[in-house]
Scaffold this active site. Structure first.
Site, mmCIF file in Angstrom:
data_model
loop_
_atom_site.group_PDB
_atom_site.id
_atom_site.type_symbol
_atom_site.label_atom_id
_atom_site.label_comp_id
_atom_site.label_asym_id
_atom_site.label_seq_id
_atom_site.Cartn_x
_atom_site.Cartn_y
_atom_site.Cartn_z
ATOM 1 N N CYS A 137 -14.837 75.543 -12.107
ATOM 2 C CA CYS A 137 -14.510 74.152 -12.453
ATOM 3 C C CYS A 137 -13.152 73.720 -11.911
ATOM 4 C CB CYS A 137 -14.561 73.960 -13.962
ATOM 5 S SG CYS A 137 -16.153 74.377 -14.667
ATOM 6 N N HIS A 281 -10.238 67.940 -16.478
ATOM 7 C CA HIS A 281 -11.622 68.393 -16.289
ATOM 8 C C HIS A 281 -12.422 68.008 -17.534
ATOM 9 C CE1 HIS A 281 -15.123 70.720 -15.630
ATOM 10 N NE2 HIS A 281 -14.790 71.733 -16.406
ATOM 11 N N ASN A 310 -20.336 68.350 -18.531
ATOM 12 C CA ASN A 310 -19.486 69.155 -17.648
ATOM 13 C C ASN A 310 -20.168 69.307 -16.284
ATOM 14 O OD1 ASN A 310 -18.046 71.140 -16.342
ATOM 15 N ND2 ASN A 310 -17.901 72.502 -18.116
HETATM 16 O O1 UT7 Z 1 -15.771 74.290 -17.598
HETATM 17 C C1 UT7 Z 1 -15.616 75.412 -18.414
HETATM 18 C C2 UT7 Z 1 -16.871 75.569 -19.193
HETATM 19 N N1 UT7 Z 1 -16.833 75.805 -20.570
HETATM 20 C C3 UT7 Z 1 -16.256 75.066 -21.552
HETATM 21 O O2 UT7 Z 1 -15.426 74.243 -21.381
HETATM 22 C C4 UT7 Z 1 -16.704 75.349 -22.933
HETATM 23 C C5 UT7 Z 1 -15.606 75.666 -23.893
HETATM 24 N N2 UT7 Z 1 -16.120 75.877 -25.216
HETATM 25 C C6 UT7 Z 1 -16.619 74.849 -25.946
HETATM 26 O O3 UT7 Z 1 -16.652 73.730 -25.515
HETATM 27 C C7 UT7 Z 1 -17.092 75.173 -27.350
HETATM 28 O O4 UT7 Z 1 -16.761 76.490 -27.680
HETATM 29 C C8 UT7 Z 1 -18.629 74.944 -27.524
HETATM 30 C C9 UT7 Z 1 -18.936 73.466 -27.481
HETATM 31 C C10 UT7 Z 1 -19.393 75.683 -26.457
HETATM 32 C C11 UT7 Z 1 -19.048 75.474 -28.892
HETATM 33 O O5 UT7 Z 1 -18.321 74.833 -29.909
HETATM 34 P P1 UT7 Z 1 -17.646 75.708 -31.061
HETATM 35 O O6 UT7 Z 1 -17.055 74.756 -32.004
HETATM 36 O O7 UT7 Z 1 -16.726 76.683 -30.387
HETATM 37 O O8 UT7 Z 1 -18.904 76.399 -31.711
HETATM 38 P P2 UT7 Z 1 -19.244 77.960 -31.859
HETATM 39 O O9 UT7 Z 1 -19.596 78.553 -30.544
HETATM 40 O O10 UT7 Z 1 -18.133 78.611 -32.645
HETATM 41 O O11 UT7 Z 1 -20.520 77.870 -32.770
HETATM 42 C C12 UT7 Z 1 -20.483 77.314 -34.072
HETATM 43 C C13 UT7 Z 1 -21.896 77.254 -34.597
HETATM 44 C C14 UT7 Z 1 -22.695 78.548 -34.431
HETATM 45 O O12 UT7 Z 1 -23.488 78.724 -35.562
HETATM 46 P P3 UT7 Z 1 -23.077 79.751 -36.713
HETATM 47 O O13 UT7 Z 1 -22.967 81.073 -36.057
HETATM 48 O O14 UT7 Z 1 -21.785 79.238 -37.250
HETATM 49 O O15 UT7 Z 1 -24.220 79.643 -37.670
HETATM 50 C C15 UT7 Z 1 -23.572 78.270 -33.254
HETATM 51 O O16 UT7 Z 1 -24.766 79.006 -33.290
HETATM 52 O O17 UT7 Z 1 -22.633 76.247 -33.904
HETATM 53 C C16 UT7 Z 1 -23.863 76.804 -33.445
HETATM 54 N N3 UT7 Z 1 -24.255 76.130 -32.210
HETATM 55 C C17 UT7 Z 1 -25.011 75.028 -32.209
HETATM 56 N N4 UT7 Z 1 -25.564 74.322 -33.209
HETATM 57 C C18 UT7 Z 1 -26.265 73.225 -32.866
HETATM 58 C C19 UT7 Z 1 -23.927 76.454 -30.943
HETATM 59 N N5 UT7 Z 1 -24.466 75.564 -30.110
HETATM 60 C C20 UT7 Z 1 -25.143 74.663 -30.864
HETATM 61 C C21 UT7 Z 1 -25.903 73.516 -30.574
HETATM 62 N N6 UT7 Z 1 -26.439 72.834 -31.597
HETATM 63 N N7 UT7 Z 1 -26.087 73.075 -29.314
#
Ligand code: UT7
Length: 353
Positions: A137, A281, A310
């Site tokens: 990215c 970004h 993204n």
């Molecule tokens: O260009 C570089 C590319 N990457 C990025 O910029 C991504 C950087 N990271 C992020 O943007 C965030 O970490 C995410 C948006 C990917 C995830 O958000 P988060 O607040 O860090 O969530 P998490 O991974 O800690 O997950 C929290 C909960 C989990 O459930 P449990 O374990 O708490 O029950 C996940 O399973 O949210 C759940 N979850 C979802 N729920 C509904 C993960 N994805 C989803 C979804 N819909 N799409």
């Protein structure tokens, strides 16, 4: 140190300013911008029907409402060529006037030839050198940096096409809700020109690029390369899809983009309040808000992550083209662009429009 992959059909001498320090004034301007956004829209409502997610979760956690998806038969080079044509038209020049093409992408049409070589043919450019540059990215800002170095070097390329193009959905596992809601497809292109006039003010005020291979595992496509050549087993195990440690990536993104921005401001002796637009970004609204808050310029941030998700190395390019074409950028404005990506890589650039 900066790390990236250059994929060139033909080897040619590369002079890169590894330290990204601005040397003598060479008068390079951004002469034209362009973008290509595929027609098809995939909304959060659509995704609700595909995986266990909700519009509410996606908007709250990422700020994304919809993303554009390339057609099955539409390649990265197709999108790159369309963005390039728009940039050439905006610059008022023809493809045969281009001296060098750099395409930043993690989703090349093929391992080789380079996507840049395919773009050269599709836009009808001459036999100019072409190569792909891969810094995930951060790739577009890395490519700007490389282009600047090559134009200011004894090679003295006069007009360079810098493109960020991605078909990210080709790497997405549509059954993995933690990643499939995040990405979209698009391309953006820039014509850089050295008009040879010492009076012309450089676009490049200061740059900062970096990488930390210690974090290579948190965002990657495990299979398909030499580490794990493609096989029935790797496909069955879905190892040819993008895998990400979301929270760790989030943390590193905020840290690296903030630090890169501060470094660029310090190098150039610029007060952050003199920045006209901050163009981060567009990966996640919450990452952008956290960086903007730390820099103290939330009101200057340009956002379109809600519309595209993204788009990796296309993302900052789309923002700049939207700003340019909507008349929100005036000659002399200062733009602070910043990105991070797999590698981990990061980059920031202060641009005088
Ligand atoms: O260009 C570089 C590319 N990457 C990025 O910029 C991504 C950087 N990271 C992020 O943007 C965030 O970490 C995410 C948006 C990917 C995830 O958000 P988060 O607040 O860090 O969530 P998490 O991974 O800690 O997950 C929290 C909960 C989990 O459930 P449990 O374990 O708490 O029950 C996940 O399973 O949210 C759940 N979850 C979802 N729920 C509904 C993960 N994805 C989803 C979804 N819909 N799409």
């Amino acid at each position: 140190m900066i790390c990236y992959l250059i994929n060139a059909d033909v080897y040619f001498p590369v002079y890169i300013f590894l330290s990204a320090q601005k040397g003598e004034i060479v008068g390079i301007r951004i002469k034209g911008t362009g973008r290509y956004i595929p027609e098809k829209i995939l909304s959060n409502d659509d995704l609700e029907k595909m995986v266990d997610t909700s519009d509410e979760w996606i908007v709250t956690r990422t700020g994304i409402k919809e993303r554009h998806i390339a057609a099955d038969d539409e390649t990265t080079s197709d999108m790159a060529a369309k963005a390039a044509k728009a940039a050439l038209e905006n610059a008022g020049i023809t493809a045969d006037m281009i001296d060098l093409i750099i395409v930043s992408t993690v989703t090349p049409d093929h391992a080789f030839p380079s996507t840049a070589a395919l773009v050269q043919k599709k836009i009808g450019a001459g036999k100019c050198p072409c190569f792909d540059q891969e810094a995930a990215c951060s790739g577009l800002l890395y490519a700007f940096n490389t282009a600047y170095g090559l134009m200011a070097s004894p090679l003295a390329y006069k007009r360079v096409l810098v493109i960020g193009a991605e078909k990210m959905t080709s790497l997405v596992d549509w059954t993995d809700r933690s990643t499939c809601v995040l990405f979209g497809d698009a391309a953006a292109a820039f014509v850089l020109e050295n008009d040879g006039n010492p009076e012309t003010e450089d676009y490049y005020v200061a740059g900062e690029v970096g990488a930390d291979g210690e974090w290579a595992d948190i965002l990657r496509v495990p299979a398909g390369g030499t580490a794990m050549p493609p096989s029935h087993e790797t496909v069955d195990a879905k190892l040819h899809y993008l895998k990400m440690g979301g929270p760790k990536t989030f943390h590193m993104a905020v840290l690296s983009m903030t630090n890169a921005c501060r470094a660029v401001l310090e190098k150039s002796g610029t007060d952050v309040q003199d920045v006209t637009w901050a163009v981060p970004h567009q990966a996640n609204r919450r990452i952008i808000d956290a960086v903007a808050e730390r820099l103290g310029i939330p009101e200057k941030v340009y956002l379109n992550v809600d519309r595209y998700g993204n788009t990796s190395s296309a993302s900052i390019g789309i923002c700049l083209d939207e700003l340019n074409r909507s008349g929100k950028l005036k000659r002399g404005d200062l733009v602070l662009a910043a990105s991070f990506g797999a590698g981990l890589t990061w980059a920031a650039m202060l641009i005088r429009w």
